[in-house]
Design a protein around this motif. Sequence first.
Motif, short mmCIF file in Angstrom:
data_model
loop_
_atom_site.label_atom_id
_atom_site.label_comp_id
_atom_site.label_asym_id
_atom_site.label_seq_id
_atom_site.Cartn_x
_atom_site.Cartn_y
_atom_site.Cartn_z
N GLN A 85 -53.02 96.68 -9.81
CA GLN A 85 -51.44 96.85 -9.79
C GLN A 85 -49.95 97.44 -10.94
OE1 GLN A 85 -51.01 93.34 -7.77
NE2 GLN A 85 -52.33 93.48 -6.30
N ALA A 86 -50.74 97.95 -12.02
CA ALA A 86 -50.40 97.82 -12.67
C ALA A 86 -49.43 99.06 -12.85
CB ALA A 86 -50.87 97.42 -14.38
N SER A 87 -47.85 98.64 -13.14
CA SER A 87 -47.44 99.99 -13.80
C SER A 87 -46.52 100.32 -14.77
CB SER A 87 -46.21 100.27 -12.64
OG SER A 87 -45.07 99.35 -12.73
N GLY A 88 -46.38 101.13 -15.56
CA GLY A 88 -46.01 101.06 -16.40
C GLY A 88 -46.78 99.95 -18.12
N MET A 89 -47.46 99.86 -18.29
CA MET A 89 -48.11 99.24 -18.98
C MET A 89 -49.14 100.61 -19.18
SD MET A 89 -49.91 95.84 -18.13
CE MET A 89 -51.43 95.69 -17.78
N GLY A 118 -41.07 97.67 -16.36
CA GLY A 118 -43.15 97.59 -15.77
C GLY A 118 -43.50 95.82 -15.20
N THR A 119 -44.94 96.21 -14.51
CA THR A 119 -45.24 95.09 -15.09
C THR A 119 -46.54 95.24 -15.11
OG1 THR A 119 -45.72 93.12 -12.71
CG2 THR A 119 -45.46 95.17 -12.26
N THR A 120 -47.97 94.03 -15.46
CA THR A 120 -49.23 94.05 -15.06
C THR A 120 -49.29 94.11 -13.52
OG1 THR A 120 -48.89 90.84 -14.41
CG2 THR A 120 -49.09 92.54 -16.91
N GLY A 121 -49.17 93.39 -12.93
CA GLY A 121 -49.21 92.67 -11.34
C GLY A 121 -50.06 91.95 -11.18
N ARG A 122 -50.16 91.22 -9.54
CA ARG A 122 -50.83 90.12 -9.85
C ARG A 122 -51.56 90.33 -9.98
NH1 ARG A 122 -49.40 85.80 -6.32
NH2 ARG A 122 -50.81 86.26 -5.18
N HIS A 123 -52.84 89.08 -10.79
CA HIS A 123 -54.13 89.47 -11.02
C HIS A 123 -54.48 87.98 -11.74
CE1 HIS A 123 -51.57 89.83 -15.03
NE2 HIS A 123 -53.20 89.73 -15.36
N LEU A 162 -56.18 80.82 -12.77
CA LEU A 162 -54.37 81.26 -12.20
C LEU A 162 -54.06 82.62 -12.27
CD1 LEU A 162 -51.79 79.77 -12.92
CD2 LEU A 162 -50.97 80.03 -14.53
N ILE A 163 -53.12 82.50 -10.98
CA ILE A 163 -52.71 84.13 -10.34
C ILE A 163 -51.73 84.20 -10.87
CG2 ILE A 163 -52.14 85.46 -8.03
CD1 ILE A 163 -54.50 83.72 -6.78
N HIS A 164 -51.27 85.17 -11.75
CA HIS A 164 -50.23 84.84 -12.68
C HIS A 164 -49.55 87.01 -12.96
CE1 HIS A 164 -52.68 85.82 -15.79
NE2 HIS A 164 -52.31 86.53 -16.08
N GLU A 165 -48.48 87.06 -13.19
CA GLU A 165 -48.13 88.23 -12.93
C GLU A 165 -47.27 88.18 -14.18
OE1 GLU A 165 -46.29 92.11 -10.48
OE2 GLU A 165 -45.89 89.75 -9.76
N GLU A 190 -58.78 90.58 -12.50
CA GLU A 190 -58.93 90.46 -11.02
C GLU A 190 -57.93 90.62 -10.10
OE1 GLU A 190 -61.84 90.97 -9.15
OE2 GLU A 190 -63.53 90.49 -10.55
N PRO A 191 -56.95 91.86 -9.80
CA PRO A 191 -56.50 92.13 -9.10
C PRO A 191 -56.79 91.07 -8.14
CG PRO A 191 -57.35 94.56 -9.09
CD PRO A 191 -58.52 92.67 -9.62
N VAL A 192 -55.26 90.92 -7.49
CA VAL A 192 -54.69 89.71 -6.23
C VAL A 192 -53.59 90.00 -5.34
CG1 VAL A 192 -54.31 87.65 -5.76
CG2 VAL A 192 -55.13 87.65 -7.34
N ALA A 193 -53.55 90.91 -4.74
CA ALA A 193 -53.20 91.74 -3.75
C ALA A 193 -51.64 90.42 -3.51
CB ALA A 193 -53.58 91.56 -1.84
#
Length: 194
Positions: A85-89, A118-123, A162-165, A190-193
């Motif tokens: 889910q990452a963008s700009g990374m 940008g973000t890492t996305g939740r994972h 730990l689910i984080h972004e 591991e990406p998380v929706a």
Amino acid sequence: MIWLKSTSKRPGKLGTAEGGPASMPRMAGASCNIIRGRSRPVPDSIAREGKGETMTHTSRKLAAVFAVTLAVLVTVLASPVAWAQASGMSAKPLLRTSLSDDTSKDTVMLAVEIAAGGTTGRHFHHGDEYAFVLQGTLELVAEGRETRRVTVGDAFHNPRGLIHEAKNAGDTPVRLHIVFVVDKGKPIIEPVAK
């Protein structure tokens, strides 16, 4: 090389007592090109049978396509970071090795850059994450914790599961070094929706 049998019955041509035996030995690697009564080996890679390519030439092309496809898949799938889910990374692997006292764990060090916005996305990770901010400001959002900001010189830790972004909270790229101690054979991320 492949020596082909000539169908010519004229004197001085392949297939007669004067030009050689009626059947020349077949040797792998080339076809035969008959010019002025002499046979010359021609590599299969450039030989043609009628309008189609030789089997060896086609096989080589298919093998090359397969090899390129496999290389791309291995690069994508075996990459230590699969930021779904990452963008700009972007992440550059610096080191990957087994943990000294526990070979069931890998230690992975990455140089990461997150563009403005940008973000890492939740994972989450199958192990611990330790990070140090080299440039910029990062906003950390983790389940069950308050959102916080880290900046140049700050370090942080995210425990296993730990689910984080992490989001770039500034106008300049964020650069950080991250060390993971994760289970061997499991994906680092591991990406998380949402």
